[in-house]
Design an enzyme around this catalytic site. Structure first.
Site, PDB file in Angstrom:
ATOM      1  N   GLY A 122       0.746  -1.312  -0.069  1.00 15.22           N
ATOM      2  CA  GLY A 122       0.130   0.054  -0.092  1.00 15.22           C
ATOM      3  C   GLY A 122       0.819   1.220   0.097  1.00 15.22           C
ATOM      4  O   GLY A 122       1.859   1.119   0.740  1.00 15.22           O
ATOM      5  N   GLY A 188      24.312  -5.586  21.340  1.00 21.37           N
ATOM      6  CA  GLY A 188      22.934  -4.881  22.034  1.00 21.37           C
ATOM      7  C   GLY A 188      22.762  -5.684  22.953  1.00 21.37           C
ATOM      8  O   GLY A 188      22.015  -6.737  22.922  1.00 21.37           O
ATOM      9  N   GLY A 190      19.752  -4.884  24.709  1.00 17.21           N
ATOM     10  CA  GLY A 190      18.540  -4.361  24.818  1.00 17.21           C
ATOM     11  C   GLY A 190      17.477  -5.514  25.069  1.00 17.21           C
ATOM     12  O   GLY A 190      18.031  -6.711  25.287  1.00 17.21           O
ATOM     13  N   VAL A 191      16.121  -5.227  24.993  1.00 16.83           N
ATOM     14  CA  VAL A 191      15.404  -6.437  25.300  1.00 16.83           C
ATOM     15  C   VAL A 191      15.208  -7.556  24.349  1.00 16.83           C
ATOM     16  O   VAL A 191      15.637  -8.629  24.715  1.00 16.83           O
ATOM     17  CB  VAL A 191      13.671  -6.038  25.219  1.00 16.83           C
ATOM     18  CG1 VAL A 191      12.812  -6.840  25.189  1.00 16.83           C
ATOM     19  CG2 VAL A 191      13.576  -4.711  26.149  1.00 16.83           C
ATOM     20  N   ILE A 192      15.732  -7.172  23.045  1.00 19.85           N
ATOM     21  CA  ILE A 192      15.750  -8.243  21.817  1.00 19.85           C
ATOM     22  C   ILE A 192      16.894  -9.071  22.062  1.00 19.85           C
ATOM     23  O   ILE A 192      17.116 -10.142  22.089  1.00 19.85           O
ATOM     24  CB  ILE A 192      15.571  -7.824  20.657  1.00 19.85           C
ATOM     25  CG1 ILE A 192      14.085  -7.254  20.606  1.00 19.85           C
ATOM     26  CG2 ILE A 192      15.702  -8.812  19.596  1.00 19.85           C
ATOM     27  CD1 ILE A 192      13.539  -6.684  18.930  1.00 19.85           C
ATOM     28  N   VAL A 277      20.519  -3.931  17.608  1.00 18.17           N
ATOM     29  CA  VAL A 277      20.874  -2.627  18.127  1.00 18.17           C
ATOM     30  C   VAL A 277      19.649  -1.546  17.985  1.00 18.17           C
ATOM     31  O   VAL A 277      19.844  -0.430  18.033  1.00 18.17           O
ATOM     32  CB  VAL A 277      21.911  -2.017  17.587  1.00 18.17           C
ATOM     33  CG1 VAL A 277      23.354  -2.842  17.596  1.00 18.17           C
ATOM     34  CG2 VAL A 277      21.998  -1.949  15.971  1.00 18.17           C
ATOM     35  N   HIS A 451      -3.215 -17.112  49.302  1.00 23.51           N
ATOM     36  CA  HIS A 451      -1.753 -17.722  49.765  1.00 23.51           C
ATOM     37  C   HIS A 451      -1.839 -19.276  49.383  1.00 23.51           C
ATOM     38  O   HIS A 451      -2.953 -19.966  49.385  1.00 23.51           O
ATOM     39  CB  HIS A 451      -1.825 -17.614  51.351  1.00 23.51           C
ATOM     40  CG  HIS A 451      -0.591 -18.277  51.947  1.00 23.51           C
ATOM     41  ND1 HIS A 451       0.610 -17.828  51.744  1.00 23.51           N
ATOM     42  CD2 HIS A 451      -0.512 -19.413  52.591  1.00 23.51           C
ATOM     43  CE1 HIS A 451       1.490 -18.589  52.443  1.00 23.51           C
ATOM     44  NE2 HIS A 451       0.774 -19.688  52.707  1.00 23.51           N
TER      45      HIS A 451
END
Ligand code: FAD
Ligand code: AMP
Length: 479
Positions: A122, A188, A190-192, A277, A451
């Site tokens: 698109g 890197g 980071g999260v990934i 990164v 609990h």
């Protein structure tokens, strides 16, 4: 059927497909354009998240976690599991099966809600016209009163380490290894990078993560980040901080990585290198010059708080706009925009978007960190509770980490909710709900928790905010 729609969405990731379904539910004539094509020439829905992101990575994290537990966590619990092996082909088959089931499910949801699915690339033209080029190169132009751009993001490729698809890969390639690399480099932290590094480390790779910054997880509350750093190191993830990768060369089937740290130039050899990164917003060939949509200097589509672009009737959501690159943030924006097009006025509460790192232990948080509040000069109280004092966590052999609740010193309203530990991704939802309802720490403290559960640590951390924890000595900390 006419080719004029109330809403055309470009991109069928968690932002786009959710927006299209919501629009149709609200009685709007909606279409969703998606270009992703499978090897057998079929349209693929679900975007990064379902195909090469959240879902396949979590499938591999779950499987590798079980494998690791069977190898290292069973014996001390009296379970004898000898010669536990991993069948990588089977693991990948399972991952692909889950992806297929979920992506196929979206096609079903489109059908059930009356969303028209258009297969092709698109491009937004002027005046909310959308030109779609199909896989055979044929173009067709559609018109809409509203267009939502949800074209997502792509991994960032950096000049010192161009992807070659075999030795130097992005996150997508790291989900497709056919064998466990002996030595794996990750650029890197980071999260990934941490999630994918964890997958392969658990399956037996010797993993080195090279991170340019000196501070580990700088956006995470630093008490939580430091706790998780220690636990990752203990698990054998070698995370080298303050180390900037400067080059990667493939020689004799190995990746020779050069990097610079405080001690000077360093070198390391890996069988595979994952470059994680960050991701960049993706709008390649999606916006005609006269579309009226503006972008910022980093390539994100410029939008206001309600995801409206500069072009009338054109909206943009998800990874292609400012804010965290998270599937649930994209979906929230998708719902908000569909509702706004239908004449309602909802808003996304950007202060209540949870973040999760699906390592073991998981790291999850919502709201502000202590560092942020300090920088803002806010007065706050903190309550923490360690999973080491939680019976259920002990029973589950996962008694590490903590829950930390930060509340406004004057109003007691919860400002931040942070977890490192077992099922942090599930526990954080309690913080999100509490903050969404404007709860005080006392509200949580007055709530009854079953609990024994991991969530009792939330209760205790809330009690600790006012110095009233029961199962730990209280150290009331007033800032
Ligand atoms: P996308 O999911 O990227 O979808 C965009 C879609 O638009 C794609 O299908 C693309 O083909 C299509 N498209 C692009 N341009 C055009 C065009 N011109 N015409 C037609 N179609 C087009 N997030 C989480 O919240 N939790 C996680 O656990 C998590 N794990 C992740 C793990 C990995 C390895 C990665 C890479 C990402 C992860 N994410 C996670 C991030 C998450 O995947 C993204 O935030 C999310 O997919 C963004 O959704 P989106 O709809 O904006 O874009
Ligand atoms: P994220 O954006 O959260 O996915 O994290 C990406 C990480 O990669 C950041 O922490 C960056 O500091 C890090 N990074 C970027 N470029 C380099 C590089 N050349 N060497 C090492 N780390 C890098």
């Amino acid at each position: 059927m006419s080719d004029k729609y109330d809403v055309i969405v470009i991109g069928a990731g968690p932002g786009g497909y959710v927006a299209a379904i919501k629009a149709a539910q609200l009685g709007l004539k909606a279409a969703c354009v998606e270009s992703w094509t499978s090897e057998d020439n079929k349209q693929v829905l679900g975007g990064t998240c379902l195909n090469v992101g959240c879902i396949p990575s979590k499938a591999l994290l779950e499987i590798s976690h079980k494998f690791e537990e069977a190898n290292h966590g069973y014996e001390m619990q009296g379970i004898i599991a000898k010669d536990v092996k991993i069948d990588i082909a089977k693991m990948m088959e399972r991952k692909s099966g889950i992806v297929k089931q979920l992506t196929g499910g979206i096609a079903g949801l489109f059908k059930a809600n009356g969303v028209t699915s258009i297969h092709g690339h698109g491009k937004l033209l002027a005046n909310r016209k959308v030109e779609v080029t199909d896989k055979d190169g044929q173009t067709k132009t559609y018109e809409a009163d509203n267009v939502i751009i949800a074209t997502g993001s792509k991994p960032i490729e950096i000049p010192p380490a161009p992807f070659d698809g075999e030795y130097i890969v992005d996150s997508e390639g790291a989900l497709e290894f056919t064998e466990v690399p002996k030595r794996l480099g990750v650029i890197g932290a980071g999260v990934i990078g941490l999630e994918l590094g964890s997958v392969w480390a658990r399956l037996g790779s010797e993993v080195t993560v090279i991170e340019a910054q000196d501070t580990f997880l700088p956006t995470v509350d630093q008490q939580i980040a430091k706790d998780s750093f220690k636990q990752f190191q203990k698990q054998g993830l070698n995370i080298v901080m303050g180390a900037r990768m400067t080059g990667a060369e493939i020689k004799r089937k190995l990746v020779n990585v050069s990097y610079e740290d405080s001690k000077g130039k360093q070198e390391a050899k890996f069988d595979k290198l994952i470059v994680a990164v960050g991701r960049r917003p993706y709008t390649d060939n999606a916006l005609a010059e006269d579309s009226g949509v503006q972008m910022d200097e980093r390539g994100f589509i410029f939008v206001d708080d309600n995801c409206k672009t500069e072009a009338p009737g054109v909206w943009a959501i998800g990874d292609v706009v400012r804010g965290p690159m998270l599937a649930h943030k994209a979906s929230e924006e998708g719902v908000m925009v569909a509702e706004r097009i239908a004449g309602h006025k909802p808003q996304v509460n950007y202060d209540c978007i949870p973040n999760v790192i699906y390592t073991a232990p998981e790291v999850a948080w919502v709201g502000k960190t202590e560092e942020q509040l300090k920088a803002e000069g806010e007065e706050y109280n903190v309550g923490t509770f360690p999973f080491a004092a939680n019976g259920r966590a002990m029973a589950a052999n996962s008694a590490s980490g903590l829950v930390k609740i930060i509340a406004d010193a004057k109003t007691d309203r919860i400002l931040g909710f942070h977890v490192v530990g077992p099922q942090a991704s599930e526990i954080v939802a309690q913080g999100v709900i509490a903050m969404e309802f404007g709860s005080s720490a006392e509200d949580l403290a007055l709530t009854c928790f079953a609990h024994p559960t991991l969530s009792e640590s939330v209760h205790e951390a809330a009690l600790a905010v006012a110095g009233g924890a029961i199962h730990i000595a209280n150290r009331r900390k007033k800032k």
